[in-house]
Enzyme design. Sequence first.
Site, mmCIF file in Angstrom:
data_model
loop_
_atom_site.group_PDB
_atom_site.id
_atom_site.type_symbol
_atom_site.label_atom_id
_atom_site.label_comp_id
_atom_site.label_asym_id
_atom_site.label_seq_id
_atom_site.Cartn_x
_atom_site.Cartn_y
_atom_site.Cartn_z
ATOM 1 N N ASP A 264 -1.614 16.898 41.801
ATOM 2 C CA ASP A 264 -2.322 18.154 41.709
ATOM 3 C C ASP A 264 -3.551 17.934 40.834
ATOM 4 O O ASP A 264 -3.735 16.874 40.222
ATOM 5 C CB ASP A 264 -1.398 19.259 41.184
ATOM 6 C CG ASP A 264 -1.847 20.624 41.679
ATOM 7 O OD1 ASP A 264 -1.019 21.538 41.809
ATOM 8 O OD2 ASP A 264 -3.058 20.779 41.967
HETATM 9 C C1 GLC Z 1 -4.781 23.516 42.419
HETATM 10 C C2 GLC Z 1 -3.436 23.921 42.967
HETATM 11 C C3 GLC Z 1 -3.070 23.231 44.235
HETATM 12 C C4 GLC Z 1 -4.321 23.003 45.064
HETATM 13 C C5 GLC Z 1 -5.176 22.011 44.323
HETATM 14 C C6 GLC Z 1 -6.477 21.715 45.074
HETATM 15 O O1 GLC Z 1 -4.673 23.261 41.052
HETATM 16 O O2 GLC Z 1 -2.332 23.798 42.071
HETATM 17 O O3 GLC Z 1 -2.112 24.046 44.906
HETATM 18 O O4 GLC Z 1 -3.984 22.504 46.337
HETATM 19 O O5 GLC Z 1 -5.465 22.432 43.014
HETATM 20 O O6 GLC Z 1 -7.259 22.856 45.133
#
Ligand code: GLC
Length: 720
Positions: A264
Amino acid sequence: MPRPAAGGRIGVLLGAMTLAEKIGQLTMQTADMAISGPGGLTSEYLDAVRAGGVGSMLNLWGAGRVRELQRIAVEETRLGIPLLFGFDVVHGHRTVFPVPLAEAAAFDSDLWERTARAAALEAAADGLSLTFAPMLDVARDPRWGRIVEGPGEDPLVARRFAAAKVRGFQGGDLAAHGSIAATAKHLVGYGAALAGRDYAQADISERELREVYLPPFADAVAAGAAAIMPSFNDLAGVPMTAHRPLLRDLLRGQWGFDGVLISDYNAIAELVQHGVAADFAEAAALALEAGVDIDMMAGAYTQGLPAALERRRIDVALVDEAVLRVLALKERLGLLDDPFGRGVEPSPGPEKAHRALAREAARRSLVLLKNDADVLPLREGARLAVIGPLADAPGEMRGSWYGAGPAEETVSILQGLRAALPEGSLVHARGVAIDGEGPEDIAAAVAAARAADIVLLCLGEAAAMSGEAACRAEPGLPGRQEELAEAVLAAGRPVVLLLACGRPLVASRIIARSAAVLVTWFPGSEGGHAVAEVLRGRANPSGRLPVSWPVATGQIPIFFARRPTGRPADPELHYTSKYLDVPTEPLFPFGHGLSYGRFALEDLRCSAGEVAAGGRLDIEVDLANEGTVAGLQTVFLFIRDPVASVARPVLELKGWQTAWLEPGDRTTLRFELPADELAFLGPDLAPLLEEGGIEILAGPSADRSLLLSTSVRVAKDREH
Ligand code: GLC
């Protein structure tokens, strides 16, 4: 997916790479079209791409922009390896479908797949090759903002949602120009965050982990999910981004997942804040050892892996393994053969068919919680007062993670009503702002209410009040909305309360005083039209709650599949599991949802009174439409194992069926229940099919008083 052959084309590529280029393939860089994490927008990435320091992008879309950046990657880097382009296509891309919690209310795998397919076509047309979806975190705590993004409280719903969404996004051929890689997220236990606070620790029993939180991801893997994203939280002290037992041993080892693990946003670097890594080198080593292939926006692999290799903290073989998986995904997506296959000029606006699908999905997601005296559907000619801050808020109808859906292409409730009703049928008064003090004109709203036959009171949350980092300790009506509601209710006209929300809202007093309550959630691009159709009776509401709706915040976490306790709640008995100040049951149970029709369920029956290991129960129940309105009715199948070697939930969902019935129609719903669906994890957490009685129940919701029930026996296993 077969383990990438080190000797194939990608093995040859790997052999030609410098360490910096290998680490580049493991690095995902954000761009400047959306912000989804700390650090915000940036356009400082061209040099890194040209130097081979970036293997994938996020938050950049549009055929022209994607093709230009892809051209740089293919023509101006030493090895010409194409980029992956990822984005959060969670519930639509240009056409916005209802938020996932809303779509879950349709209880329809086919619909879930169709909206994902439509989203994939639009996303791929914009040059995207990967979505960070489906989000599969079971959630039982409405304080947690991301409850909006997932399929609700039940693991079986989440499992079916997982499979449908992976099929929809990836299509039958991942290399097809209309397919995008699905990323099942966030593995695991994210929805159990302490006190409903995003990113907080999660402490889940091994039993709950295996019975509730892991199964949706197992089904996503079984459906062929190309990628998985570990969650931000730690699980019993081990941050998921570094959780070797679950990521490498269970996911890759036992489940055979050989796709790509994408961290993440900044999560690898955050292993330092978690307190398990002293620096980026250690953080990078922990994540790579756990099997995380791509570092999203942390820079931890770029800055930390060379030092970790220098220190001999890790072996370059781990780097090579990760690079091979990333290259294998690019190969599966067809990018190595046809880097420009996705992205058509010009990016198509929302297609007509997708708008119709968005309207269908919105209709199916609306949940009618109450309808006293059949105040709905609205009678022809009724003078309406459309009041409240969510009446004319098109942008809010998109919800969080609205992709590339423009606010101006979204239909508000007011716009939907105006398009559907004759001129002069309604007056509109906003009354108060969604939140905060803002300009208010409650007096004008009350005056409009007094002059009307019926009030449509459009209240709820702003889209940004749910989703990531949007948790609410008091998940009620924000700002001065309660004050507006009290004033409008005092005007004495029947009030239909419409709730735009990303979670069940604690608003028991206002709900009790409203004649009808329709949950619109955030219904997407066509929301206003769908709401107008349901309010006018042109569509019969059929949505059912995928989450329990609390009476009070103090009940949270609240869900139907709880265990019985030794002292089940009894208001007449002091020493029982209850509150002094609020009921223990939810205001509305899982599965609740009214229709304009009237349906009767009778004669639940099983094909046999006994079933043995390897066998199957065929269960039937008769459903009749005894009303005057045709409609879709959903019937849930539960079991209850009253005596077992571990305490079992008071209800366990084992399936559902949906049927369309014209007035007077009768039908028989059939459920197939294999014996192994009656098994559970024994005291040693091994699957166990135990001899004894099992109660089979069927009905409209998890309200036990509305369920038909019968019993069967699980026969002693003859082989032992
Ligand atoms: C965010 C979210 C995740 C998302 C990622 C990219 O922090 O936790 O669900 O896909 O970043 O945007």
